[in-house]
Design a protein around this motif. Sequence first.
Motif, PDB file in Angstrom:
ATOM      1  N   PHE A 135      -0.637  11.041   3.432  1.00 16.28           N
ATOM      2  CA  PHE A 135       0.326  11.469   3.290  1.00 16.28           C
ATOM      3  C   PHE A 135       1.073  12.441   1.989  1.00 16.28           C
ATOM      4  CE2 PHE A 135       0.957   8.562   6.518  1.00 16.28           C
ATOM      5  CZ  PHE A 135       1.465   8.973   7.689  1.00 16.28           C
ATOM      6  N   CYS A 136       0.443  11.791   0.908  1.00 16.11           N
ATOM      7  CA  CYS A 136       0.948  12.200  -0.320  1.00 16.11           C
ATOM      8  C   CYS A 136       0.208  13.402  -1.035  1.00 16.11           C
ATOM      9  CB  CYS A 136       1.075  11.006  -1.070  1.00 16.11           C
ATOM     10  SG  CYS A 136       1.550  11.464  -2.830  1.00 16.11           S
ATOM     11  N   ASN A 137       0.897  14.382  -1.539  1.00 12.68           N
ATOM     12  CA  ASN A 137       0.233  15.368  -1.995  1.00 12.68           C
ATOM     13  C   ASN A 137      -0.360  15.081  -3.621  1.00 12.68           C
ATOM     14  OD1 ASN A 137       2.584  15.795  -2.939  1.00 12.68           O
ATOM     15  ND2 ASN A 137       3.218  17.563  -1.856  1.00 12.68           N
ATOM     16  N   LEU A 138      -0.020  14.046  -4.126  1.00 12.38           N
ATOM     17  CA  LEU A 138      -0.457  13.722  -5.448  1.00 12.38           C
ATOM     18  C   LEU A 138      -1.803  12.814  -5.575  1.00 12.38           C
ATOM     19  CD1 LEU A 138       3.011  12.899  -7.006  1.00 12.38           C
ATOM     20  CD2 LEU A 138       1.802  15.039  -7.338  1.00 12.38           C
ATOM     21  N   ALA A 139      -1.889  12.492  -4.020  1.00 13.63           N
ATOM     22  CA  ALA A 139      -3.070  11.292  -4.258  1.00 13.63           C
ATOM     23  C   ALA A 139      -4.333  11.858  -4.492  1.00 13.63           C
ATOM     24  CB  ALA A 139      -3.228  10.913  -2.669  1.00 13.63           C
ATOM     25  N   ASN A 140      -5.112  10.876  -4.845  1.00 12.81           N
ATOM     26  CA  ASN A 140      -6.606  10.944  -5.181  1.00 12.81           C
ATOM     27  C   ASN A 140      -7.457  10.324  -4.185  1.00 12.81           C
ATOM     28  OD1 ASN A 140      -6.426  12.184  -7.755  1.00 12.81           O
ATOM     29  ND2 ASN A 140      -6.182  10.106  -8.714  1.00 12.81           N
ATOM     30  N   CYS A 184       0.935  -1.191   0.128  1.00 17.34           N
ATOM     31  CA  CYS A 184      -0.071   0.042   0.047  1.00 17.34           C
ATOM     32  C   CYS A 184       0.878   1.200  -0.230  1.00 17.34           C
ATOM     33  CB  CYS A 184      -0.764   0.032   1.134  1.00 17.34           C
ATOM     34  SG  CYS A 184      -1.791   1.468   1.674  1.00 17.34           S
ATOM     35  N   CYS A 185       0.446   2.137  -0.810  1.00 20.89           N
ATOM     36  CA  CYS A 185       1.388   3.299  -0.894  1.00 20.89           C
ATOM     37  C   CYS A 185       0.784   4.294  -0.010  1.00 20.89           C
ATOM     38  CB  CYS A 185       1.287   4.083  -2.189  1.00 20.89           C
ATOM     39  SG  CYS A 185      -0.332   5.080  -2.458  1.00 20.89           S
ATOM     40  N   PRO A 186       1.493   5.683   0.370  1.00 15.81           N
ATOM     41  CA  PRO A 186       0.996   6.382   1.570  1.00 15.81           C
ATOM     42  C   PRO A 186      -0.514   7.101   1.205  1.00 15.81           C
ATOM     43  CG  PRO A 186       3.383   6.721   1.176  1.00 15.81           C
ATOM     44  CD  PRO A 186       2.747   5.711  -0.015  1.00 15.81           C
ATOM     45  N   GLY A 187      -0.720   7.337  -0.097  1.00 11.82           N
ATOM     46  CA  GLY A 187      -1.902   7.828  -0.429  1.00 11.82           C
ATOM     47  C   GLY A 187      -2.490   9.235   0.316  1.00 11.82           C
ATOM     48  N   LEU A 188      -3.460   9.325   0.327  1.00 10.32           N
ATOM     49  CA  LEU A 188      -4.054  10.779   0.738  1.00 10.32           C
ATOM     50  C   LEU A 188      -3.645  10.923   2.224  1.00 10.32           C
ATOM     51  CD1 LEU A 188      -5.141  13.266  -0.745  1.00 10.32           C
ATOM     52  CD2 LEU A 188      -7.322  12.163  -0.039  1.00 10.32           C
ATOM     53  N   ILE A 238      -2.301  -1.747  -3.448  1.00 13.49           N
ATOM     54  CA  ILE A 238      -3.382  -0.427  -3.376  1.00 13.49           C
ATOM     55  C   ILE A 238      -2.391   0.995  -3.551  1.00 13.49           C
ATOM     56  CG2 ILE A 238      -4.925   0.636  -2.112  1.00 13.49           C
ATOM     57  CD1 ILE A 238      -5.173  -1.676  -0.305  1.00 13.49           C
ATOM     58  N   SER A 239      -2.933   1.565  -4.648  1.00 10.49           N
ATOM     59  CA  SER A 239      -2.046   2.684  -4.836  1.00 10.49           C
ATOM     60  C   SER A 239      -3.516   3.881  -4.803  1.00 10.49           C
ATOM     61  CB  SER A 239      -1.733   3.070  -6.439  1.00 10.49           C
ATOM     62  OG  SER A 239      -0.765   1.818  -6.715  1.00 10.49           O
ATOM     63  N   GLY A 240      -2.919   5.422  -4.120  1.00  4.47           N
ATOM     64  CA  GLY A 240      -3.907   6.305  -4.056  1.00  4.47           C
ATOM     65  C   GLY A 240      -3.848   7.267  -5.375  1.00  4.47           C
ATOM     66  N   CYS A 241      -2.860   6.921  -6.390  1.00  2.00           N
ATOM     67  CA  CYS A 241      -3.551   7.514  -7.572  1.00  2.00           C
ATOM     68  C   CYS A 241      -2.513   6.699  -8.568  1.00  2.00           C
ATOM     69  CB  CYS A 241      -2.761   9.025  -7.580  1.00  2.00           C
ATOM     70  SG  CYS A 241      -1.086   9.210  -7.917  1.00  2.00           S
ATOM     71  N   ILE A 242      -2.612   7.381  -9.977  1.00  2.00           N
ATOM     72  CA  ILE A 242      -2.108   6.536 -11.035  1.00  2.00           C
ATOM     73  C   ILE A 242      -0.608   6.402 -11.114  1.00  2.00           C
ATOM     74  CG2 ILE A 242      -2.099   8.559 -12.497  1.00  2.00           C
ATOM     75  CD1 ILE A 242      -3.928   6.793 -14.527  1.00  2.00           C
ATOM     76  N   ASN A 243       0.161   7.144 -10.234  1.00  2.00           N
ATOM     77  CA  ASN A 243       1.432   6.977 -10.340  1.00  2.00           C
ATOM     78  C   ASN A 243       1.926   5.579  -9.801  1.00  2.00           C
ATOM     79  OD1 ASN A 243       2.355   9.326 -11.378  1.00  2.00           O
ATOM     80  ND2 ASN A 243       1.842  10.370  -9.237  1.00  2.00           N
ATOM     81  N   ALA A 244       0.890   4.887  -8.893  1.00  2.00           N
ATOM     82  CA  ALA A 244       1.260   3.375  -8.900  1.00  2.00           C
ATOM     83  C   ALA A 244       2.208   2.976  -7.868  1.00  2.00           C
ATOM     84  CB  ALA A 244       1.592   2.860 -10.159  1.00  2.00           C
ATOM     85  N   CYS A 245       2.489   3.915  -7.001  1.00  2.00           N
ATOM     86  CA  CYS A 245       3.468   3.460  -6.090  1.00  2.00           C
ATOM     87  C   CYS A 245       3.075   2.262  -5.182  1.00  2.00           C
ATOM     88  CB  CYS A 245       3.915   4.757  -4.997  1.00  2.00           C
ATOM     89  SG  CYS A 245       4.338   6.260  -5.815  1.00  2.00           S
ATOM     90  N   GLY A 246       1.907   1.875  -5.051  1.00  2.00           N
ATOM     91  CA  GLY A 246       1.336   0.675  -4.436  1.00  2.00           C
ATOM     92  C   GLY A 246       1.480  -0.574  -5.502  1.00  2.00           C
ATOM     93  N   HIS A 247       1.869  -0.390  -6.539  1.00  2.00           N
ATOM     94  CA  HIS A 247       2.019  -1.395  -7.543  1.00  2.00           C
ATOM     95  C   HIS A 247       0.647  -2.283  -7.917  1.00  2.00           C
ATOM     96  CE1 HIS A 247       6.493  -1.774  -6.175  1.00  2.00           C
ATOM     97  NE2 HIS A 247       6.348  -0.592  -6.692  1.00  2.00           N
TER      98      HIS A 247
HETATM   99  S1  SF4 Z   1       0.780   6.185  -5.895  1.00  2.00           S
HETATM  100 FE1  SF4 Z   1      -0.016   8.236  -5.953  1.00  2.00          FE
HETATM  101  S2  SF4 Z   1      -1.119   8.693  -3.713  1.00  2.00           S
HETATM  102 FE2  SF4 Z   1       0.281   6.744  -3.792  1.00  2.00          FE
HETATM  103  S3  SF4 Z   1       2.371   7.543  -3.096  1.00  2.00           S
HETATM  104 FE3  SF4 Z   1       2.584   7.241  -5.142  1.00  2.00          FE
HETATM  105  S4  SF4 Z   1       2.085   9.230  -5.838  1.00  2.00           S
HETATM  106 FE4  SF4 Z   1       1.084   9.403  -3.987  1.00  2.00          FE
END
Ligand code: SF4
Lengths: 552, 151
Positions: A420-425, A414-418, A455-464
Motif C-alpha cells: 500500500f505504501c509509496n515509501l516502502a522498500n 506489521c506496517c502496510p509495506g509495499l 515488521i516495517s517495510g522501510c526505515i520509517n519504522a511504522c511497524g516499530h
Molecule cells: S514503515 Fe515505511 S513502508 Fe511501512 S508504512 Fe511506514 S513508511 Fe510505509
Amino acid sequence: MYKYNANDQQIVEERAKQFRGQVERRLQGSVLEDEFKPLRLQNGLYMQLHAYMLRVAVPYGLLSSEQLRRLGHIARTYDRGYAHFTTRQNVQYNWPELADVPKILDELAAVQMHAIQTSGNCIRNTTADHLAGVARDEIEDPRPYCELIRQWSTFHPEFVFLPRKFKIAMTGAPAHDRAAIRFHDIGVRIVDNDRGQRGFEVWVGGGLGRTPHIAKVCRGFVEYEHLLSYIEAILRVYNRRGRRDNKYKARIKILVNELGIDAFRALVDAEWEEIKDSTLKLERSAIEQIVAQFAPPTYETLVDENLAKLILGKDRELASFVRNNLRPHKAPGYIAVIVSLKPVGRPPGDVSDTQLDAIADIADTYSNGRVVVTHGQNLVLPEVRQKDLAALHKALGEWDLATPNIGQLTDSICCPGLDFCNLANARSIPVAMEIAERFDRVDFLEDLGEISLKISGCINACGHHHVGNIGILGIDKLGVEAYQLLLGGSPGNDASIGEIIGRAFGASEIVNAVQTVLDVYLAQRSSADERFVGTYRRIGKTPFKDALYGDN
Amino acid sequence: MEIIRDQKIVQDSWRHIEDGDPVPESGDVTVSLIRFGAERSDLDARSGRDGVRVGPDEEIDTIIADLGKLPLIAVTFPKFTDGRGYSTARLLRGRHGYTGELRATGQIFRDQLFYLHRVGFDAFEMAPGKSLSDALEGFSDFSVTYQSSSR
Ligand code: SF4
C-alpha cells in the motif's frame, strides 16, 4: 466514556464542512495540489500507492458499539468492505474516493468522531494504555487527561505547522507501561511523588524512525494543574527551535539530542515559568468534570471464577484463549479480553465490515458496549464478566475472532509495506502472513511463550521493528527486496532498541532466519519461564549470529 | 496594493524595502530586522513611518524595547509550512504586549487565516493570485475554540 458537548459537536461538524470546501476548491482547481496536501494531511488523508487512505482518530483507542457499527458502515459503503486498525489506536480506510471523504467525515461527526490531525506536522491523537480504566496495576485512569490534551491540541493555532509530526502517549500504570511512552515525542506517566502527591512524570524525545531514541525524563513531577502549560512550553520550544532544514532531523528527539537534555530542559523551564499561571492552568473542577465522564460502570457484585478450570478443561481452544487473551481487571469477577485481529491468513489489524458489526453486538452483550483499540492492532473488550467467558469465546469464534495468540509470535505488528505504501522498500504483510503460517502450531507457540515480532517495510519504522523482540526491516538491496533482522527490542518499562544482527536476508530466506533465531532461543533458555528477551539479554547476540551466519 | 486588515479588504501603502535597495525619503516602509538595527538614525530622519520585517528564524529580542513605538511588524512566511511565525506572533502579543499592526506576508493562503488571526495577526498580504474575498471566509471556519491564544 467522554460524551461530546455542543461545542465539541460543532467543531467536528464545522471541520467536515471546511474540508468539503477544501475538496471542492481543489477539484475546481483554485487550490493547487501543493497547497491542498497539508490541508488534506491535517485531516488524515494520504495519497497512497493506489488510492487515497483516510485515517480516522480514535482518541486513546476507546470506541462505543455505536461507533464501531458506523465504522463498519463506512467500510461497506465507501471502501472495500474492511478497515484497518493501526499501532496508534486509530483506524484506516485504504480505498476511499476523494469526493466521498467529506461524506465520510459527516458520517463520523454523527457519532462523535473525526479525522482531525491524524496526519501532517501537527499534534496527533494522544494514545493511552489500552487497559486504562480497568487494569489492576493502574494508579489512575489516564484517559481524562488524554481528553484534556485532545481538546487543547485540537486546532491549537500556534502548533499547526510544526517541524514534524508530534505524538503524545500516556499511562496510568507506572510499573507496567503498555503505551510505550519512552518511544513518543512526549510520554506522560501518572506517578505519586515521595510526598504522596499525584502528578505527572514527563518524558521527551523518544521515537523510532531512522534514528531510534529512548525518551529522557524532562521533568520528574508536574502538578495536575500544570499539565497543559508544561506541554505547551515543550511545544513552543520545539516549534521555534526544531530543525526544519531536513525532514529526517526534524523530530523533537533530534533537538533534544543536539541540545542535550539539560539545555533543552532549561529552555522549557524558562518558557514554562512565563505561562504556568496563565489560563492554561487547570481548575480542579474542570478536571473533575472530565474525570466524571470516565467513571467506571456500576459493577455487579461478583467473585473471581476459577479460571484454571477452563485452562485444564476439555475445550482446548477455550483453554488457549483463557491462557493467552485475558488480562486482569480491577473489579472482582470481571476480566479484560483481548480480541486478536491476527488470525492466520489475514493482514494484521484488518477487520471486515461484518466483523465490526459483530464485535459491536458482542460488546453490547458482554462488555458494556465498549471496545478499545490496542497498540498491538488488536481490540480489547474491557468489561467482561468472567462467568460469560465460555459464551463470549463461542460468539467470537463464529466470526473468526477467537484466535488465542495474544503476546505470541503470530500476534505480530506489521506496517502496510509495499502493498500500500509509496515509501516502502519491501513488502511486510506477506512476510507477517508467511511467518504466521509457518509457526501456526498451538503447542509450539505456547512453548515459545511471550515474544513480539514487528515488521516495517522501510526505515520509517511504522511497524516499530526497533522495539520488537524480533524486528524485521524491509530494505532495498540493489533493487531487490531484502530484510534486516534485529533482536532484543522492547517498548515497555525495560525499554530497549533492537540490534541489527548481520547482513540482510532475501525474501525467500527471512522466514528460515526467524526459525533459526527461535531454535537458538529454545536451546539456550534457562527454563521455560525465561522469555525470549531475557535469554537474549543474558547470552547476547553472538550465539544468534553464529547460528544465522556460521561461526567462521 | 490590496490587503486584508481587520477582516476587511483595504488599500495599503506600505512598501517592503529589500536589503540592497535604497530607503526612500518619505512614505511608509518596512525594512529587515538587521537593517532596522543597523540604520536606525537614517530611518528616524525620514518623514514616513518605519516598520520591521521578521523572518521565521529571527529572534525578536532586539526590538522588544521598540514595541511601544512600532506601527507595523510584518512576519514573513517564505514557506507556509514553516510555522515559527505563529510562535513569534504569540510572543509579541501575549508576552510583550505589542499592540501595533501585526501583518503576515509571504505564502499566506485562506486556510491559514483562522489560525493566524487567533495567534494575533490582524493584517494579511495574501499570496499572489489568491482571491481576497474568498480568503475572508477563512476567518469563520470555526465558531468555537478549545484553547486560549491571543484571541
Ligand atoms: S514503515 Fe515505511 S513502508 Fe511501512 S508504512 Fe511506514 S513508511 Fe510505509
